[in-house]
Design a protein around this motif. Structure first.
Motif, PDB file in Angstrom:
ATOM      1  N   ALA A 126       0.835  -1.199   0.000  1.00  0.00           N
ATOM      2  CA  ALA A 126       0.000   0.000   0.000  1.00  0.00           C
ATOM      3  C   ALA A 126       0.871   1.251   0.000  1.00  0.00           C
ATOM      4  CB  ALA A 126      -0.920  -0.003   1.213  1.00  0.00           C
ATOM      5  N   ASP A 127       0.499   2.233  -0.817  1.00  0.00           N
ATOM      6  CA  ASP A 127       1.330   3.424  -1.004  1.00  0.00           C
ATOM      7  C   ASP A 127       1.259   4.410   0.153  1.00  0.00           C
ATOM      8  OD1 ASP A 127       2.202   2.520  -3.460  1.00  0.00           O
ATOM      9  OD2 ASP A 127       0.577   3.502  -4.558  1.00  0.00           O
ATOM     10  N   ASN A 128       0.132   4.440   0.860  1.00  0.00           N
ATOM     11  CA  ASN A 128      -0.009   5.426   1.930  1.00  0.00           C
ATOM     12  C   ASN A 128      -0.943   4.912   3.022  1.00  0.00           C
ATOM     13  OD1 ASN A 128      -2.806   6.096   1.109  1.00  0.00           O
ATOM     14  ND2 ASN A 128      -1.782   6.981  -0.682  1.00  0.00           N
ATOM     15  N   LEU A 129      -1.078   5.692   4.090  1.00  0.00           N
ATOM     16  CA  LEU A 129      -1.891   5.274   5.236  1.00  0.00           C
ATOM     17  C   LEU A 129      -3.373   5.219   4.904  1.00  0.00           C
ATOM     18  CD1 LEU A 129      -0.171   7.151   8.219  1.00  0.00           C
ATOM     19  CD2 LEU A 129       0.030   4.744   7.575  1.00  0.00           C
ATOM     20  N   ASP A 130      -3.835   6.084   3.998  1.00  0.00           N
ATOM     21  CA  ASP A 130      -5.251   6.059   3.630  1.00  0.00           C
ATOM     22  C   ASP A 130      -5.627   4.718   3.005  1.00  0.00           C
ATOM     23  OD1 ASP A 130      -5.654   8.594   4.555  1.00  0.00           O
ATOM     24  OD2 ASP A 130      -5.479   9.562   2.594  1.00  0.00           O
ATOM     25  N   ILE A 131      -4.761   4.229   2.123  1.00  0.00           N
ATOM     26  CA  ILE A 131      -5.018   2.931   1.491  1.00  0.00           C
ATOM     27  C   ILE A 131      -4.968   1.817   2.536  1.00  0.00           C
ATOM     28  CG2 ILE A 131      -4.148   1.234  -0.165  1.00  0.00           C
ATOM     29  CD1 ILE A 131      -3.133   3.561  -1.850  1.00  0.00           C
ATOM     30  N   LYS A 132      -4.002   1.897   3.437  1.00  0.00           N
ATOM     31  CA  LYS A 132      -3.884   0.881   4.480  1.00  0.00           C
ATOM     32  C   LYS A 132      -5.114   0.879   5.390  1.00  0.00           C
ATOM     33  CE  LYS A 132       1.159   0.567   4.732  1.00  0.00           C
ATOM     34  NZ  LYS A 132       2.354   0.633   5.590  1.00  0.00           N
ATOM     35  N   ILE A 149      -4.570   4.548  12.196  1.00  0.00           N
ATOM     36  CA  ILE A 149      -4.005   5.202  11.010  1.00  0.00           C
ATOM     37  C   ILE A 149      -5.023   5.978  10.176  1.00  0.00           C
ATOM     38  CG2 ILE A 149      -2.138   3.507  10.810  1.00  0.00           C
ATOM     39  CD1 ILE A 149      -3.726   2.106   8.640  1.00  0.00           C
ATOM     40  N   ASN A 203      -7.708   8.579   8.552  1.00  0.00           N
ATOM     41  CA  ASN A 203      -7.883  10.027   8.445  1.00  0.00           C
ATOM     42  C   ASN A 203      -9.376  10.326   8.595  1.00  0.00           C
ATOM     43  OD1 ASN A 203      -7.968  12.730   7.826  1.00  0.00           O
ATOM     44  ND2 ASN A 203      -7.507  12.450   5.646  1.00  0.00           N
ATOM     45  N   ASP A 251     -11.772  12.573   6.222  1.00  0.00           N
ATOM     46  CA  ASP A 251     -12.217  12.076   4.917  1.00  0.00           C
ATOM     47  C   ASP A 251     -13.703  11.742   5.002  1.00  0.00           C
ATOM     48  OD1 ASP A 251     -12.851  10.540   2.672  1.00  0.00           O
ATOM     49  OD2 ASP A 251     -10.893   9.585   2.593  1.00  0.00           O
TER      50      ASP A 251
END
Length: 203
Positions: free
Chosen positions: A53-59, A103, A105, A108
């Motif tokens: 996963a590229d970032n925390l939002d995806i995770k 983690i 956000n 959102d």
């Protein structure tokens, strides 16, 4: 040196199996329940998904997906000879919610909508299936899951502005009240121990 090469080979084969077999597993999810001997491949795949996963939002969104999977797996175990596996499935479910909270956000809006939908849906599912489970340890784990989901509702409420996020607040509050009513009802049940009855009444 030879042993190291063997370990690398075994690990490579496991990774290959994950990518070859698990697309089929997701389309035929009942086959890959926790009772399946190949279930570990699903766990490995999820670990790889998180690592890639590229970032925390995806995770964070992945953790919600994983929580949904645990609920589906739990439902697939009901009425089988593997109801004892409901408990570890729900333990992992609670862990996914915790990881998500760490983690996510919460600014959102789309994510908050998804959270509210999942929270209310899972609370309903846990209460509905409770009466269909025969294994006592599994029933106890469902009660614990309802309690943990109610606690998660509390955590969510502390993450948002109750005035600005009035719809979200309403949904989460209804979920929490539903869980409290369920636990209060179980506190008077003769199917639980005196110790657990006292604990439920305090909750």
């Amino acid at each position: 040196m030879k042993g190291h090469r063997l370990q690398v080979l075994v690990f490579s084969l496991i990774i290959l199996a994950c990518f070859l077999l698990l697309p089929v597993a997701y389309n035929l999810s009942p086959v890959f329940t926790p009772a399946s001997p190949l279930y570990f491949l699903k766990s490995v795949r999820e670990i790889l998904e998180l690592r890639s996963a590229d970032n925390l939002d995806i995770k964070a969104r992945l953790q919600l997906q994983f929580a949904n999977r645990r609920i589906r797996e739990m439902r697939s175990l009901i009425g089988t000879s593997h109801e004892d596996l409901i408990e570890p499935a729900l333990t992992r479910y609670a862990a996914h919610l915790q990881e998500f909270t760490n983690i996510a956000n919460f600014s959102d809006k789309g994510l908050k909508t998804k959270i509210a939908e999942i929270t209310t849906e899972h609370m309903k599912i846990l209460q509905v299936i409770y009466g269909t489970v025969s294994e006592q340890r599994a029933k106890r784990s469902i009660r614990v899951a309802v309690h943990k989901l109610s606690q998660w509702d509390n955590i969510l409420m502390n993450k948002i502005d109750p005035i600005y996020d009035s719809w979200f607040t309403e949904q989460i509050t209804l979920s929490k009240l539903s869980g409290c009513d369920f636990l209060s009802g179980e506190a008077s049940s003769s199917a639980i121990t005196e110790t657990e009855r006292w604990v439920l009444s305090q909750r």
